[in-house]
Scaffold this motif. Structure first.
Motif, PDB file in Angstrom:
ATOM      1  N   PRO A 137       0.801  -1.225   0.000  1.00 45.17           N
ATOM      2  CA  PRO A 137       0.000   0.000   0.000  1.00 45.17           C
ATOM      3  C   PRO A 137       0.838   1.281   0.000  1.00 45.17           C
ATOM      4  N   ILE A 138       2.055   1.225   0.513  1.00 46.47           N
ATOM      5  CA  ILE A 138       2.963   2.372   0.403  1.00 46.47           C
ATOM      6  C   ILE A 138       3.511   2.452  -1.007  1.00 46.47           C
ATOM      7  N   ARG A 139       4.036   1.349  -1.485  1.00 45.40           N
ATOM      8  CA  ARG A 139       4.670   1.285  -2.807  1.00 45.40           C
ATOM      9  C   ARG A 139       3.716   1.749  -3.900  1.00 45.40           C
ATOM     10  N   ASP A 140       2.445   1.384  -3.774  1.00 46.30           N
ATOM     11  CA  ASP A 140       1.469   1.684  -4.821  1.00 46.30           C
ATOM     12  C   ASP A 140       1.106   3.164  -4.901  1.00 46.30           C
ATOM     13  N   ARG A 141       1.406   3.936  -3.856  1.00 45.15           N
ATOM     14  CA  ARG A 141       1.016   5.346  -3.821  1.00 45.15           C
ATOM     15  C   ARG A 141       2.146   6.307  -4.160  1.00 45.15           C
ATOM     16  N   VAL A 142       3.359   5.831  -4.136  1.00 53.68           N
ATOM     17  CA  VAL A 142       4.504   6.724  -4.289  1.00 53.68           C
ATOM     18  C   VAL A 142       4.520   7.429  -5.637  1.00 53.68           C
ATOM     19  N   GLY A 143       4.222   6.703  -6.705  1.00 53.78           N
ATOM     20  CA  GLY A 143       4.301   7.284  -8.042  1.00 53.78           C
ATOM     21  C   GLY A 143       3.405   8.495  -8.206  1.00 53.78           C
ATOM     22  N   LYS A 144       2.173   8.412  -7.704  1.00 54.41           N
ATOM     23  CA  LYS A 144       1.236   9.525  -7.820  1.00 54.41           C
ATOM     24  C   LYS A 144       1.778  10.764  -7.119  1.00 54.41           C
ATOM     25  N   VAL A 145       2.334  10.582  -5.937  1.00 52.20           N
ATOM     26  CA  VAL A 145       2.847  11.728  -5.181  1.00 52.20           C
ATOM     27  C   VAL A 145       4.065  12.323  -5.880  1.00 52.20           C
ATOM     28  N   LEU A 146       4.958  11.482  -6.362  1.00 50.70           N
ATOM     29  CA  LEU A 146       6.170  11.975  -7.039  1.00 50.70           C
ATOM     30  C   LEU A 146       5.828  12.790  -8.283  1.00 50.70           C
ATOM     31  N   ASP A 147       4.835  12.356  -9.031  1.00 53.12           N
ATOM     32  CA  ASP A 147       4.461  13.082 -10.245  1.00 53.12           C
ATOM     33  C   ASP A 147       4.097  14.532  -9.934  1.00 53.12           C
ATOM     34  N   GLU A 148       3.379  14.745  -8.848  1.00 55.34           N
ATOM     35  CA  GLU A 148       2.951  16.095  -8.497  1.00 55.34           C
ATOM     36  C   GLU A 148       4.073  16.883  -7.830  1.00 55.34           C
ATOM     37  N   GLU A 149       4.971  16.197  -7.131  1.00 56.60           N
ATOM     38  CA  GLU A 149       6.055  16.900  -6.441  1.00 56.60           C
ATOM     39  C   GLU A 149       7.074  17.481  -7.415  1.00 56.60           C
ATOM     40  N   ASP A 150       7.187  16.910  -8.608  1.00 53.37           N
ATOM     41  CA  ASP A 150       8.116  17.468  -9.595  1.00 53.37           C
ATOM     42  C   ASP A 150       7.789  18.929  -9.876  1.00 53.37           C
ATOM     43  N   TYR A 151       6.519  19.241  -9.994  1.00 55.99           N
ATOM     44  CA  TYR A 151       6.102  20.623 -10.243  1.00 55.99           C
ATOM     45  C   TYR A 151       6.446  21.526  -9.061  1.00 55.99           C
ATOM     46  N   HIS A 152       6.275  21.025  -7.850  1.00 51.95           N
ATOM     47  CA  HIS A 152       6.561  21.832  -6.669  1.00 51.95           C
ATOM     48  C   HIS A 152       8.025  22.282  -6.649  1.00 51.95           C
ATOM     49  N   LEU A 153       8.917  21.364  -7.003  1.00 54.24           N
ATOM     50  CA  LEU A 153      10.347  21.705  -7.029  1.00 54.24           C
ATOM     51  C   LEU A 153      10.656  22.716  -8.124  1.00 54.24           C
ATOM     52  N   GLU A 154      10.082  22.525  -9.293  1.00 54.02           N
ATOM     53  CA  GLU A 154      10.303  23.466 -10.395  1.00 54.02           C
ATOM     54  C   GLU A 154       9.827  24.866 -10.006  1.00 54.02           C
ATOM     55  N   TYR A 155       8.697  24.921  -9.335  1.00 49.95           N
ATOM     56  CA  TYR A 155       8.138  26.201  -8.916  1.00 49.95           C
ATOM     57  C   TYR A 155       9.077  26.900  -7.931  1.00 49.95           C
ATOM     58  N   ALA A 156       9.571  26.146  -6.943  1.00 50.69           N
ATOM     59  CA  ALA A 156      10.464  26.732  -5.949  1.00 50.69           C
ATOM     60  C   ALA A 156      11.762  27.227  -6.596  1.00 50.69           C
ATOM     61  N   GLU A 157      12.328  26.424  -7.487  1.00 47.57           N
ATOM     62  CA  GLU A 157      13.585  26.812  -8.124  1.00 47.57           C
ATOM     63  C   GLU A 157      13.404  28.054  -8.994  1.00 47.57           C
ATOM     64  N   SER A 158      12.278  28.161  -9.674  1.00 46.06           N
ATOM     65  CA  SER A 158      12.017  29.340 -10.494  1.00 46.06           C
ATOM     66  C   SER A 158      12.003  30.605  -9.644  1.00 46.06           C
ATOM     67  N   TRP A 159      11.354  30.547  -8.492  1.00 45.55           N
ATOM     68  CA  TRP A 159      11.305  31.715  -7.618  1.00 45.55           C
ATOM     69  C   TRP A 159      12.654  31.994  -6.954  1.00 45.55           C
ATOM     70  N   LEU A 160      13.366  30.954  -6.590  1.00 47.25           N
ATOM     71  CA  LEU A 160      14.698  31.154  -6.004  1.00 47.25           C
ATOM     72  C   LEU A 160      15.596  31.918  -6.971  1.00 47.25           C
ATOM     73  N   GLU A 161      15.596  31.506  -8.216  1.00 46.46           N
ATOM     74  CA  GLU A 161      16.455  32.162  -9.208  1.00 46.46           C
ATOM     75  C   GLU A 161      15.997  33.589  -9.472  1.00 46.46           C
ATOM     76  N   HIS A 162      14.697  33.804  -9.458  1.00 46.15           N
ATOM     77  CA  HIS A 162      14.172  35.157  -9.661  1.00 46.15           C
ATOM     78  C   HIS A 162      14.581  36.082  -8.513  1.00 46.15           C
ATOM     79  N   LEU A 163      14.403  35.638  -7.281  1.00 44.67           N
ATOM     80  CA  LEU A 163      14.723  36.485  -6.131  1.00 44.67           C
ATOM     81  C   LEU A 163      16.218  36.690  -5.965  1.00 44.67           C
ATOM     82  N   ALA A 164      17.009  35.664  -6.302  1.00 44.99           N
ATOM     83  CA  ALA A 164      18.461  35.761  -6.129  1.00 44.99           C
ATOM     84  C   ALA A 164      19.109  36.703  -7.126  1.00 44.99           C
TER      85      ALA A 164
END
Length: 290
Positions: A137-164
């Motif tokens: 039940p853990i293994r089966d859910r990881v992929g869904k969460v990872l797919d959405e987390e990729d966007y979260h990281l891209e969003y944070a990095e975009s703002w970091l570079e903008h502010l820096a």
């Protein structure tokens, strides 16, 4: 160490009491982090610096709530219900890192951006260590969460570079990083050493906390230094197990139930409507997706 192929841990019926405790502990750390961070993110609605960033952070908060739901749903198979896990749970029973419960510095968008980045790198590492979890039940859910987390990281990095890119933004980012880094280390602290040993023996996760923490430090250091930020040194003693030096950690870690004074008021705010309506059970507007 057990593996996904040979452990045969397909459901709660395959676990003894000690093993259920280990699965529950692991899942509550994941779910509580997501729930509390999502609640903090909602504080930026209509306050973010642009309409686009306002909408984006609201979407990220919604994603994190959905991820919390995925993990809490697995815990519920062990006999808990949503009132036990959220609405009527004591503040010191939550196992989230103190990074996610800290209030944002008032009006400091850099705080939200840095916190987003530090947390999402850690989550990416933690989730990848669960892709081959011995508990299905853990293994089966990881992929869904990872797919959405990729966007979260891209969003944070975009703002970091903008502010820096300008002096004022750079200074704000550095101040936020200096303030938040010790709390981010608590993401890799155990709630209980014996339970953590069981997690690894069962193959629930294929990387120890210390290894994930070191990978996290290397990743955030490499990226943040590339945009001109100075990352605190991870000063490890010569002999250590899964802990960093206590001098590197904040006073309150969270994983062990010891939270900052900011947590009880946030929990009261989260559960205020439930209390005001006099509920003793959780309701859902829609059924879960299949």
């Amino acid at each position: 160490m057990a593996t996904a192929e040979d452990a045969g841990l397909d459901s709660v019926e395959d676990l003894d009491e000690e093993q259920r405790e280990a699965v529950t502990d692991l899942l509550l750390r994941l779910a509580d982090d997501e729930l509390v961070l999502a609640e903090r993110y909602t504080e930026w609605q209509v306050r973010a610096p642009t309409l686009e960033s306002d909408i984006s952070l609201a979407n990220i908060a919604q994603d994190e709530l959905g991820h919390a739901r995925l993990w809490y749903d697995v815990v519920q198979t062990f006999g808990y219900d949503e009132t036990d896990l959220i609405w009527e749970r004591d503040a010191d029973d939550f196992r989230h890192s103190t990074l996610v419960e800290l209030p944002f510095e008032e009006g400091d968008w850099a705080d939200a951006v840095v916190r987003n980045y530090l947390y999402d790198v850690a989550e990416d590492i933690q989730l990848r260590a669960l892709e081959d979890s011995s508990y299905a039940p853990i293994r089966d859910r990881v992929g869904k969460v990872l797919d959405e987390e990729d966007y979260h990281l891209e969003y944070a990095e975009s703002w970091l570079e903008h502010l820096a890119a300008d002096d004022e933004g750079h200074e704000e980012l550095q101040a936020a990083l200096d303030r938040l880094y010790p709390y981010a280390l608590t993401l890799f602290e155990p709630s209980d050493e014996d339970v953590e040993e069981t997690i690894m023996e069962l193959g629930l996760r294929d990387e120890e906390l210390v290894g994930m923490r070191d990978e996290w430090h290397d990743r955030v250091s490499s990226y943040l230094e590339s945009i001109g930020l100075a990352v605190p040194e991870l000063d490890l003693p010569e002999q250590y197990d899964i802990h960093v030096s206590p001098d590197d950690l904040p006073e309150h870690v969270g994983r062990d139930g010891d939270h900052t004074d900011d947590w009880p008021p946030l929990l009261d705010e989260m559960t205020a409507t439930y209390e005001e309506l006099g509920r003793d059970y959780a309701t859902r507007i829609m059924d879960d997706d299949e």
